[in-house]
Design a protein around this motif. Structure first.
Motif, PDB file in Angstrom:
ATOM      1  N   LEU A   1      -2.548   0.354   0.042  1.00  0.00           N
ATOM      2  CA  LEU A   1      -2.433   1.684  -0.556  1.00  0.00           C
ATOM      3  C   LEU A   1      -1.533   1.674  -1.797  1.00  0.00           C
ATOM      4  CD1 LEU A   1      -3.373   4.591  -0.142  1.00  0.00           C
ATOM      5  CD2 LEU A   1      -1.322   4.976   1.211  1.00  0.00           C
ATOM      6  N   VAL A   2      -0.438   0.932  -1.744  1.00  0.00           N
ATOM      7  CA  VAL A   2       0.528   0.938  -2.848  1.00  0.00           C
ATOM      8  C   VAL A   2       0.105   0.012  -3.988  1.00  0.00           C
ATOM      9  CG1 VAL A   2       2.927   0.429  -3.458  1.00  0.00           C
ATOM     10  CG2 VAL A   2       2.414   1.596  -1.319  1.00  0.00           C
ATOM     11  N   TYR A   3      -0.457  -1.152  -3.655  1.00  0.00           N
ATOM     12  CA  TYR A   3      -0.883  -2.130  -4.658  1.00  0.00           C
ATOM     13  C   TYR A   3      -2.382  -2.419  -4.503  1.00  0.00           C
ATOM     14  CZ  TYR A   3       4.154  -3.004  -4.604  1.00  0.00           C
ATOM     15  OH  TYR A   3       5.517  -2.874  -4.639  1.00  0.00           O
ATOM     16  N   PRO A   4      -3.237  -1.442  -4.767  1.00  0.00           N
ATOM     17  CA  PRO A   4      -4.664  -1.615  -4.465  1.00  0.00           C
ATOM     18  C   PRO A   4      -5.342  -2.740  -5.232  1.00  0.00           C
ATOM     19  CG  PRO A   4      -4.316   0.390  -5.716  1.00  0.00           C
ATOM     20  CD  PRO A   4      -2.965  -0.139  -5.355  1.00  0.00           C
ATOM     21  N   SER A   5      -5.065  -2.888  -6.512  1.00  0.00           N
ATOM     22  CA  SER A   5      -5.789  -3.910  -7.278  1.00  0.00           C
ATOM     23  C   SER A   5      -5.458  -5.306  -6.771  1.00  0.00           C
ATOM     24  CB  SER A   5      -5.493  -3.788  -8.774  1.00  0.00           C
ATOM     25  OG  SER A   5      -4.112  -3.870  -9.006  1.00  0.00           O
ATOM     26  N   ARG A   6      -4.235  -5.541  -6.385  1.00  0.00           N
ATOM     27  CA  ARG A   6      -3.817  -6.847  -5.883  1.00  0.00           C
ATOM     28  C   ARG A   6      -4.387  -7.117  -4.486  1.00  0.00           C
ATOM     29  NH1 ARG A   6       2.471  -7.682  -5.496  1.00  0.00           N
ATOM     30  NH2 ARG A   6       2.229  -7.366  -7.724  1.00  0.00           N
TER      31      ARG A   6
ATOM     32  N   PRO B   1      -5.159   8.733   3.070  1.00  0.00           N
ATOM     33  CA  PRO B   1      -4.312   9.869   3.444  1.00  0.00           C
ATOM     34  C   PRO B   1      -4.582  11.073   2.535  1.00  0.00           C
ATOM     35  CG  PRO B   1      -3.001   7.870   3.171  1.00  0.00           C
ATOM     36  CD  PRO B   1      -4.387   7.551   2.722  1.00  0.00           C
ATOM     37  N   GLU B   2      -4.236  12.245   3.025  1.00  0.00           N
ATOM     38  CA  GLU B   2      -4.522  13.497   2.305  1.00  0.00           C
ATOM     39  C   GLU B   2      -3.979  13.511   0.876  1.00  0.00           C
ATOM     40  OE1 GLU B   2      -6.378  16.182   3.196  1.00  0.00           O
ATOM     41  OE2 GLU B   2      -6.953  15.013   4.955  1.00  0.00           O
TER      42      GLU B   2
END
Length: 166
Positions: free
Chosen positions: A70-75, A126-127
């Motif tokens: 969620l925080v680092y999606p591309s990686r 998440p919302e």
């Protein structure tokens, strides 16, 4: 050039640990879909297949992994794709050699074909990552996961508006 392992030492998690956790998640939660993909006849070499990963379930099972995606999606989505490709290759090469893992599928006569274009698709965010309309997407959303529901009716090029106050 940095090896995959050296890139991750000192960062969030070691690369091999992340790949192993992702492969284990795919094996335990998505194996049926993986087998469907492997059994799918390939009509054209460039066909793409998607494996849906429910982020809320992933976060419940492996909280740190769900958070990192969620925080680092591309990686981490790229690493998820590598883990998926590795698991698919393992399934194709070890179907007969690993009867414990593939016993459930022993009665299927379909040949398993290794697919080149298989991608992880993240859903059920998440919302706070859900946008009701495309017009709600802002530049602050750049490089982050967002979920938008709807149908694409038409697309236009992005227009940059510039103004100068004097």
């Amino acid at each position: 050039m940095a090896t995959p392992n050296s890139m991750w030492v000192g960062n969030e998690m070691e690369y091999t640990t992340v790949v192993a956790a992702m492969r284990a998640y795919i094996q335990t939660h998505c194996q049926e879909r993986v087998i469907e993909i492997l059994e799918e006849p390939v009509e054209k070499e460039y066909m793409h297949f998607g494996l849906q990963i429910d982020l809320k379930k992933l976060s419940d099972e492996v909280p740190i992994l769900g958070n990192l995606v969620l925080v680092y999606p591309s990686r981490y989505i790229a690493i998820f794709n590598q883990a998926l490709a590795g698991w698919i290759t393992y399934c194709c090469s070890n179907r007969r050699l690993d009867p414990d893992t593939f016993q459930k599928y022993a009665n299927r006569d379909t040949e398993w074909l290794n697919k080149r274009h298989v991608h992880v698709r993240i859903l059920n965010l998440p919302e706070c990552h859900i946008k009701e309309k495309v017009s709600h997407i802002r530049s602050a959303d750049y490089n982050s996961l967002i979920q938008v529901s709807g149908t694409v009716v038409r697309t236009l090029s992005v227009q940059m508006l510039e103004s100068v106050k004097t």
